[in-house]
Design a protein around this motif. Structure first.
Motif, short mmCIF file in Angstrom:
data_model
loop_
_atom_site.label_atom_id
_atom_site.label_comp_id
_atom_site.label_asym_id
_atom_site.label_seq_id
_atom_site.Cartn_x
_atom_site.Cartn_y
_atom_site.Cartn_z
N LYS A 31 0.87 -1.43 0.02
CA LYS A 31 -0.09 0.13 0.04
C LYS A 31 0.80 1.25 -0.07
CE LYS A 31 -2.70 -1.60 3.44
NZ LYS A 31 -3.41 -1.86 4.58
N GLN A 32 2.16 1.05 0.47
CA GLN A 32 2.94 2.40 0.52
C GLN A 32 3.21 2.75 -0.88
OE1 GLN A 32 3.59 3.29 3.69
NE2 GLN A 32 4.98 5.15 2.75
N GLU A 33 3.43 2.01 -1.95
CA GLU A 33 3.39 2.37 -3.35
C GLU A 33 2.31 3.26 -3.67
OE1 GLU A 33 6.53 1.88 -5.04
OE2 GLU A 33 7.24 1.21 -3.23
N ILE A 34 1.00 2.55 -3.37
CA ILE A 34 -0.09 3.29 -3.92
C ILE A 34 -0.14 4.63 -3.08
CG2 ILE A 34 -2.47 3.32 -3.44
CD1 ILE A 34 -2.35 0.10 -3.74
N LYS A 35 0.35 4.68 -1.81
CA LYS A 35 0.17 5.95 -1.19
C LYS A 35 1.26 7.03 -2.00
CE LYS A 35 1.16 8.21 3.30
NZ LYS A 35 1.62 8.09 4.65
N LYS A 36 2.40 6.44 -2.29
CA LYS A 36 3.31 7.47 -2.84
C LYS A 36 2.70 7.98 -4.36
CE LYS A 36 7.72 5.35 -1.10
NZ LYS A 36 8.95 4.55 -1.63
N LEU A 37 1.99 6.98 -4.98
CA LEU A 37 1.50 7.35 -6.12
C LEU A 37 0.51 8.48 -6.06
CD1 LEU A 37 0.70 5.01 -9.17
CD2 LEU A 37 -0.83 6.80 -8.50
N ILE A 38 -0.40 8.49 -5.17
CA ILE A 38 -1.55 9.07 -4.72
C ILE A 38 -0.75 10.59 -4.57
CG2 ILE A 38 -3.56 9.78 -3.30
CD1 ILE A 38 -4.14 6.87 -3.09
N GLU A 39 0.22 10.51 -3.23
CA GLU A 39 0.76 11.78 -3.04
C GLU A 39 1.32 12.58 -4.19
OE1 GLU A 39 2.24 10.97 1.53
OE2 GLU A 39 3.44 10.24 -0.16
N SER A 40 1.87 11.79 -5.04
CA SER A 40 2.50 12.41 -6.50
C SER A 40 1.35 13.27 -7.04
CB SER A 40 3.36 11.48 -7.23
OG SER A 40 2.40 10.55 -7.86
N LYS A 41 0.28 12.83 -7.06
CA LYS A 41 -0.96 13.40 -7.96
C LYS A 41 -1.72 14.43 -7.43
CE LYS A 41 0.03 10.83 -11.58
NZ LYS A 41 0.87 11.53 -12.78
N VAL A 42 -1.85 14.47 -5.92
CA VAL A 42 -2.77 15.12 -5.08
C VAL A 42 -2.01 16.10 -4.18
CG1 VAL A 42 -4.89 15.17 -3.90
CG2 VAL A 42 -4.48 13.49 -5.42
N ASP A 43 -1.85 17.23 -4.56
CA ASP A 43 -1.14 18.15 -3.58
C ASP A 43 -1.74 18.96 -2.94
OD1 ASP A 43 -1.55 19.73 -5.84
OD2 ASP A 43 0.50 20.08 -6.36
N GLU A 44 -3.05 19.06 -3.04
CA GLU A 44 -3.91 20.01 -2.18
C GLU A 44 -5.38 19.14 -2.01
OE1 GLU A 44 -5.74 22.96 -5.71
OE2 GLU A 44 -3.85 23.62 -4.73
N ASP A 45 -6.22 19.63 -1.38
CA ASP A 45 -7.55 19.27 -0.97
C ASP A 45 -8.35 18.89 -1.99
OD1 ASP A 45 -6.44 18.89 1.59
OD2 ASP A 45 -8.11 20.08 2.76
N GLY A 46 -9.15 18.19 -2.09
CA GLY A 46 -10.12 17.80 -3.27
C GLY A 46 -10.01 16.43 -3.76
N MET A 47 -10.76 16.39 -4.92
CA MET A 47 -10.75 14.96 -5.77
C MET A 47 -10.19 15.24 -7.10
SD MET A 47 -14.30 13.21 -4.46
CE MET A 47 -13.67 11.48 -4.94
N VAL A 48 -9.36 14.49 -7.48
CA VAL A 48 -8.60 14.69 -8.70
C VAL A 48 -8.83 13.35 -9.58
CG1 VAL A 48 -6.37 14.80 -10.13
CG2 VAL A 48 -6.77 16.04 -7.59
N GLY A 49 -9.33 13.46 -10.91
CA GLY A 49 -9.37 12.09 -11.80
C GLY A 49 -8.02 11.82 -12.31
N ILE A 50 -8.15 10.61 -12.82
CA ILE A 50 -6.85 10.18 -13.62
C ILE A 50 -7.04 9.98 -14.78
CG2 ILE A 50 -5.79 9.37 -11.11
CD1 ILE A 50 -6.41 6.69 -12.04
N GLY A 51 -7.94 10.15 -15.30
CA GLY A 51 -8.42 9.98 -16.99
C GLY A 51 -9.09 8.61 -17.26
N ILE A 52 -9.66 7.99 -15.98
CA ILE A 52 -10.35 6.75 -16.18
C ILE A 52 -11.73 7.12 -15.43
CG2 ILE A 52 -10.42 4.37 -15.50
CD1 ILE A 52 -7.56 4.19 -15.38
N LYS A 53 -12.62 7.01 -16.19
CA LYS A 53 -13.97 7.14 -15.75
C LYS A 53 -14.17 6.41 -14.37
CE LYS A 53 -18.91 6.86 -17.03
NZ LYS A 53 -19.72 6.48 -18.30
N GLY A 54 -14.77 7.29 -13.36
CA GLY A 54 -15.09 6.56 -12.25
C GLY A 54 -14.04 6.61 -11.14
N VAL A 55 -12.74 6.97 -11.58
CA VAL A 55 -11.56 6.95 -10.49
C VAL A 55 -11.38 8.14 -10.23
CG1 VAL A 55 -9.29 5.81 -10.32
CG2 VAL A 55 -10.87 4.64 -11.82
N SER A 56 -11.25 8.37 -9.01
CA SER A 56 -10.72 9.80 -8.32
C SER A 56 -9.70 9.61 -7.15
CB SER A 56 -11.99 10.41 -8.11
OG SER A 56 -12.64 10.84 -9.03
N LEU A 57 -8.77 10.22 -7.14
CA LEU A 57 -8.14 10.41 -5.74
C LEU A 57 -8.45 11.45 -4.97
CD1 LEU A 57 -4.57 9.96 -7.78
CD2 LEU A 57 -6.05 8.21 -7.21
#
Length: 297
Positions: free
Chosen positions: A3-29
């Protein structure tokens, strides 16, 4: 895959509060760094996986807190209260929400049920989980789920990969969910015999029409008594309690979003504004206008 690898990936994509899509329908960080009290919400079929911090869900007055040890699987539309009471700048909530495509989940449930001896095999393989109701389940992260989620989120690095591989990786994650601790409730909701999920879907698309319990029972070919019994098993609420919670939660969300109180009441099937105000205050301890004023500040 940790899960640590997943956490690193999320941290690299979301640097402020809110929800961010990753270009795949229905998937948000998502990221939340402030404490948010539980508020009315309507969860559509989805999974919520936390990698840091914790979330709280309230269903039928029961409180459930989940964190990186378990993911939440919502296999049918459910009226809940949700919040992040423990989030802070020093300990932000980080996670991913993945919507569950009804068509794909149904296909998988039927395919798995038709496999030779699959039902017994899956029951013996399932890890421990905590069932809130058939509609909401907390399941441990197993290796299959963790690996499938990481492979899905990796696609965020390339729009071309997301376009070509996204549907396949989503199906892989769905399959891991079906095989895991939430699998039994998911197969009941999406597979053969999914009358309660179908009755909820019927209600959800017609909140403004004043759908009755008899309408819901007729829609799925059940008697009122049978619907009541199975509804209680699936959601922990009676059909009447569920319909009221769906309407009031949806109205509360609309009011918080700026919709006029009377308009919100009408849009969820209330003809009498006084009845709406009375039931709203009984449910949330505040009148609709008090709720609006608090949420507008």
């Amino acid at each position: 895959m940790s899960k640590q690898e997943i956490k690193k990936l999320i941290e690299s994509k979301v640097d402020e509060d809110g929800m961010v899509g990753i270009g795949i329908k229905g998937v948000s960080l998502f990221r939340v760094s402030n404490s948010v009290r539980c508020a009315p919400a309507v969860y559509e079929p989805c999974i919520v996986a936390i990698v840091s911090g914790s979330k709280e869900a309230i269903l039928d007055a029961q409180h459930y807190i989940y964190d990186e040890q378990q993911y939440l699987c919502c296999s049918m539309t459910m009226p809940v209260e949700a919040g992040t009471p423990n989030a802070s700048p020093d300990n932000p909530l980080l996670g991913v929400m993945v919507s569950l495509d009804t068509k794909v989940m149904t296909e998988l449930a039927i395919e798995m049920a038709s496999g030779a001896g699959s039902s017994q095999k899956l029951r013996t393989q399932m890890p421990k989980h905590r069932s809130i109701s058939q509609g909401l389940t907390l399941s441990s992260w197993d290796e299959g789920f963790t690996d499938a989620l990481y492979r899905l989120l990796q696609l965020a690095e390339s729009s071309a990969d997301s376009s070509v591989l996204g549907d396949g990786r989503l199906r892989e994650l769905y399959y891991a969910i079906m095989k895991g601790g939430a699998g039994e409730s998911a197969r009941r909701a999406f597979g053969v015999g999914n009358e309660i999920a179908r009755s909820i879907e019927y209600l959800s698309s017609r909140l403004d029409e004043g759908v009755t319990i008899e309408d819901m029972a007729l829609q799925v070919g059940m008697s009122r008594a049978a619907l009541h019994r199975k509804f209680k098993e699936a959601t922990s609420m009676s059909p009447i309690q569920f319909v009221k919670a769906m309407r009031l939660n949806t109205a509360a969300m609309k009011i918080a979003g700026g919709v006029n109180v009377n308009v919100a009441a009408q849009e969820v099937g209330y003809v009498s504004s006084s009845q709406f105000s009375r039931e709203f205050k009984r449910m949330y301890g505040q009148s609709p206008k008090e709720w609006r004023n608090i949420k507008s500040h």
